[in-house]
Design a protein around this motif. Structure first.
Motif, PDB file in Angstrom:
ATOM      1  N   GLY A  54     -76.634-133.544  -9.595  1.00 32.36           N
ATOM      2  CA  GLY A  54     -76.931-132.700 -10.752  1.00 32.36           C
ATOM      3  C   GLY A  54     -78.347-132.182 -10.703  1.00 32.36           C
ATOM      4  N   SER A  55     -79.138-132.528 -11.716  1.00 34.60           N
ATOM      5  CA  SER A  55     -80.502-132.012 -11.788  1.00 34.60           C
ATOM      6  C   SER A  55     -81.435-132.681 -10.787  1.00 34.60           C
ATOM      7  N   ILE A  56     -80.991-133.789 -10.174  1.00 38.02           N
ATOM      8  CA  ILE A  56     -81.810-134.459  -9.159  1.00 38.02           C
ATOM      9  C   ILE A  56     -81.646-133.686  -7.866  1.00 38.02           C
ATOM     10  N   ILE A  57     -82.693-133.052  -7.405  1.00 33.73           N
ATOM     11  CA  ILE A  57     -82.502-132.248  -6.192  1.00 33.73           C
ATOM     12  C   ILE A  57     -83.151-132.834  -4.957  1.00 33.73           C
ATOM     13  N   LYS A  85     -83.838-141.897 -12.752  1.00 36.72           N
ATOM     14  CA  LYS A  85     -82.557-141.202 -12.606  1.00 36.72           C
ATOM     15  C   LYS A  85     -81.983-141.314 -11.198  1.00 36.72           C
TER      16      LYS A  85
ATOM     17  N   TRP B  71     -93.817-133.504  -8.189  1.00 36.76           N
ATOM     18  CA  TRP B  71     -93.070-134.058  -9.314  1.00 36.76           C
ATOM     19  C   TRP B  71     -91.745-133.314  -9.406  1.00 36.76           C
ATOM     20  N   GLU B  72     -90.673-134.058  -9.573  1.00 38.21           N
ATOM     21  CA  GLU B  72     -89.373-133.385  -9.697  1.00 38.21           C
ATOM     22  C   GLU B  72     -89.120-132.991 -11.135  1.00 38.21           C
ATOM     23  N   THR B  73     -88.581-131.803 -11.329  1.00 40.94           N
ATOM     24  CA  THR B  73     -88.235-131.330 -12.674  1.00 40.94           C
ATOM     25  C   THR B  73     -86.753-130.994 -12.687  1.00 40.94           C
ATOM     26  N   TRP B  74     -86.261-130.518 -13.810  1.00 42.92           N
ATOM     27  CA  TRP B  74     -84.841-130.192 -13.915  1.00 42.92           C
ATOM     28  C   TRP B  74     -84.507-129.028 -12.972  1.00 42.92           C
ATOM     29  N   GLY B  75     -83.795-129.332 -11.907  1.00 46.83           N
ATOM     30  CA  GLY B  75     -83.403-128.290 -10.953  1.00 46.83           C
ATOM     31  C   GLY B  75     -84.556-127.683 -10.175  1.00 46.83           C
ATOM     32  N   ALA B 208     -96.205-130.842 -16.079  1.00 48.89           N
ATOM     33  CA  ALA B 208     -95.348-131.909 -16.609  1.00 48.89           C
ATOM     34  C   ALA B 208     -96.232-133.040 -17.111  1.00 48.89           C
ATOM     35  N   ALA B 229     -84.411-123.663  -9.979  1.00 52.18           N
ATOM     36  CA  ALA B 229     -84.760-123.259 -11.345  1.00 52.18           C
ATOM     37  C   ALA B 229     -85.421-121.880 -11.402  1.00 52.18           C
TER      38      ALA B 229
END
Lengths: 268, 313
Positions: A54-57, A85, B71-75, B208, B229
């Motif tokens: 999902g949102s974890i890429i 996550k 840092w990972e973010t949504w998509g 973030a 994103a």
């Protein structure tokens, strides 16, 4: 700095062969590879990525915890704790699921200098990369010693497997006193200070404050000391420069110049 | 719409041109995501790529920003690398010789802190053997001087491009940011002063926060957002500029697979750069090239240039 070995990584679609829950927070995954990779060195890591995240890429870096010694390695074990996550998803993966594996990455632990006795210091999850090193060194003639610390008894992962080894002396410390000495693992070092004229080389992995304390001890007692560092990563192969750590010689990539560093190189 | 048919052994042409620069296919890595090529060389065949775009180089080595840097973010993901690089001299001595062994054209991405530095870098890079083109980064969100500050105003972009143009005979690609009030104006300014191609877009300024510590998660406080994103933003930027600019465009931003890449061609890009996807799948560039080829075969399209600017409105 001593020359440390490193091989070329391979990118493969592996398969979850086994998933074992250890206590309430820890998991061990065995991933079988469609074709063997290698050789793998204790201390090296892999980037793992499951499908449908999902949102974890981004893939996540994990120390290689166990593997079959040899030129060609058909499976890899990983030990992890659910912290966010990414690890949450990994903890729910079912046996048979595909998983993308980029491995082996980074440098392994160098062998001890001739005549030196290894001293392993693990804090909690820090046992993960030290375990294969202990397995490799147990056949050598010198006696092994592990100082193993954790928050509580339940956080001493793989302790039973280690206790089965007759070649190793284990001293335990827990913060809550549920096993071994009550306190920090680094306090066990003080008792270790008086072992005659023996030359020791330290191999350590654990939380950053522990590694700082171990580094300080090593510097004060002039012991060679190798530590395994953990950082957030994106590429894992040295391209993105996202995982750097500050050293005496500038920023170094944990994925490439590490994850194994000489403790005295790091600016804590 | 074309019907899907089987066209036997038809081998579609994937060749594209960026000014004088001919590429065997339109797919290349985005600067900063592929190191100096060597890092990925055991994982992907460099000879198959349309071009290799290097990590941004500056006149002097640069240490970059303090960690944490990603840092990972949504998509997507944030980066605050801060153009950490070995500098032009070490690049020429230690990085370029490896790249020259591949037959793929080498595009050197570079940046400066002043207009003079851009010009000086362009001049010195042009003297190096094996450099096919230069890509000037006028849009990095992560450094205090240079980067995005050069890409913000059409006048500065015009002046910088003009100085670079005077310093080199190599094809010049100007890489722009979408963080401007009118990206068409900025692109036209670059084109007017001799840019041979324009790359759109760089990562987007973003940040973030860690709720527990109330601190920014990045050592550099702010960073650049990349990944899936930002793809819709990049597509729109390319589409807008394509309506005005005559020079070829390179689409960059969140391309994960061949579909994404072809969407950029449809809105007007001649080539594409793939960034964050390399981190997720080190074979992404190759899979995108193969995916494009299979798509063209499936659709019976003999020449990829038919795709460029084919948006149906």
């Amino acid at each position: 700095m001593a020359k440390m070995p490193m091989g070329n990584p391979t990118y493969l679609r592996g398969q979850i062969r086994e998933r074992k829950r250890i206590g309430s927070l820890y998991h061990r995954l065995r991933i079988s590879l469609p074709q063997p990779i290698g050789p793998v060195l204790p201390g090296q890591f892999a980037m793992l990525k499951i499908e449908g995240g999902g949102s974890i890429i981004l893939p996540r870096p994990f120390s290689i915890h166990n593997f079959e010694e040899g030129e060609r390695v058909p499976w890899l074990d990983f030990l992890f704790k659910v912290v966010g996550k990414g690890t949450g998803l990994l903890a729910e993966i079912s046996v048979g699921s595909p998983i993308m594996v980029l491995a082996p990455l980074g440098k392994g632990f160098p062998a001890p200098p001739r005549g030196y006795k290894p001293l392993f210091i693990a804090g909690g999850m820090g046992i993960a990369p030290l375990f294969p090193l202990i397995m490799r060194m147990k056949s050598s003639s010198s006696p092994l010693c592990l100082l193993y610390g954790a928050k509580s008894q339940g956080d001493l992962i793989c302790l039973s497997e280690l206790l089965d080894l007759k070649e190793i002396t284990i001293k335990i410390a827990t913060e809550d006193g549920t096993a071994g000495t009550k306190g920090m693992v680094t306090e066990l070092l003080k008792g270790d200070d008086d072992d005659g004229g023996d030359q020791i080389v330290i191999y350590a992995c654990g939380p950053e404050p522990m590694l700082r304390a171990v580094s300080k001890f090593a510097a004060e007692h002039k012991k060679p000391c190798w530590i395994s560092l953990e950082r957030r990563m994106a590429c894992g192969v040295g391209a993105c420069l996202g995982c750097v750590v500050e050293t005496k010689r500038g920023y170094k990539r944990v994925c490439r110049e590490g994850p194994i560093f000489e403790a005295r190189e790091i600016l804590w | 719409m074309r019907p899907e048919r089987y066209y036997g052994e038809m081998m579609p042409s994937l060749k594209v041109k960026l000014g004088e620069l001919e590429l065997q296919n339109p797919v290349m890595p985005a600067a900063g995501t592929f190191g100096y090529g060597e890092e990925y060389s055991s994982l992907i065949e460099l000879n198959r790529l349309g071009a290799i775009v290097t990590k941004g180089v500056s006149l002097a080595p640069q240490e970059g920003n303090p960690p944490p840097r990603i840092w990972e973010t949504w998509g997507g993901m944030l980066n605050s690398i801060g153009l950490h690089n070995v500098g032009l001299e070490i690049f020429a001595k230690e990085k370029l010789p490896f790249l020259r062994r591949s037959k793929t054209p080498i595009i050197v991405n570079f940046f400066g802190h002043t207009i003079d530095e851009y010009a000086e870098s362009a001049r010195r890079l042009s003297d190096l053997e094996g450099v096919a083109a230069l890509e000037a980064n006028l849009s990095c969100p992560n450094i205090k001087e240079g980067g995005i500050h050069f890409g913000g105003k059409p006048q500065t972009v015009a002046k910088t491009t003009k100085m670079i143009r005077r310093s080199t005979k190599l094809p010049i690609i100007i890489k722009l940011s979408s963080n401007v009030s009118d990206i068409k104006e900025v692109a036209i300014a670059a084109e007017g002063e001799g840019a041979d191609a324009i790359s759109l877009i760089n990562s987007i300024p973003a940040m973030a926060i860690d709720l527990e510590t109330r601190k920014p998660v990045l050592g550099g406080i702010t960073g650049g957002l990349s990944g899936p994103a930002i793809k819709p933003i990049a597509l729109k930027a390319v589409w807008e500029v394509a309506s005005k600019a005559k020079v070829p465009l390179i689409g960059v931003g969140g391309i994960m697979d061949y579909r994404d890449a072809l969407e950029f061609l449809i809105v007007g890009a001649t080539a594409v750069q793939v960034g964050t996807a390399n981190f997720i799948n080190p074979k992404a560039l190759l899979e995108i090239i193969e995916g494009i080829e299979a798509f063209l075969k499936r659709k019976g399209i003999e020449d990829i240039t038919e795709m460029i600017g084919s948006l149906e409105l």
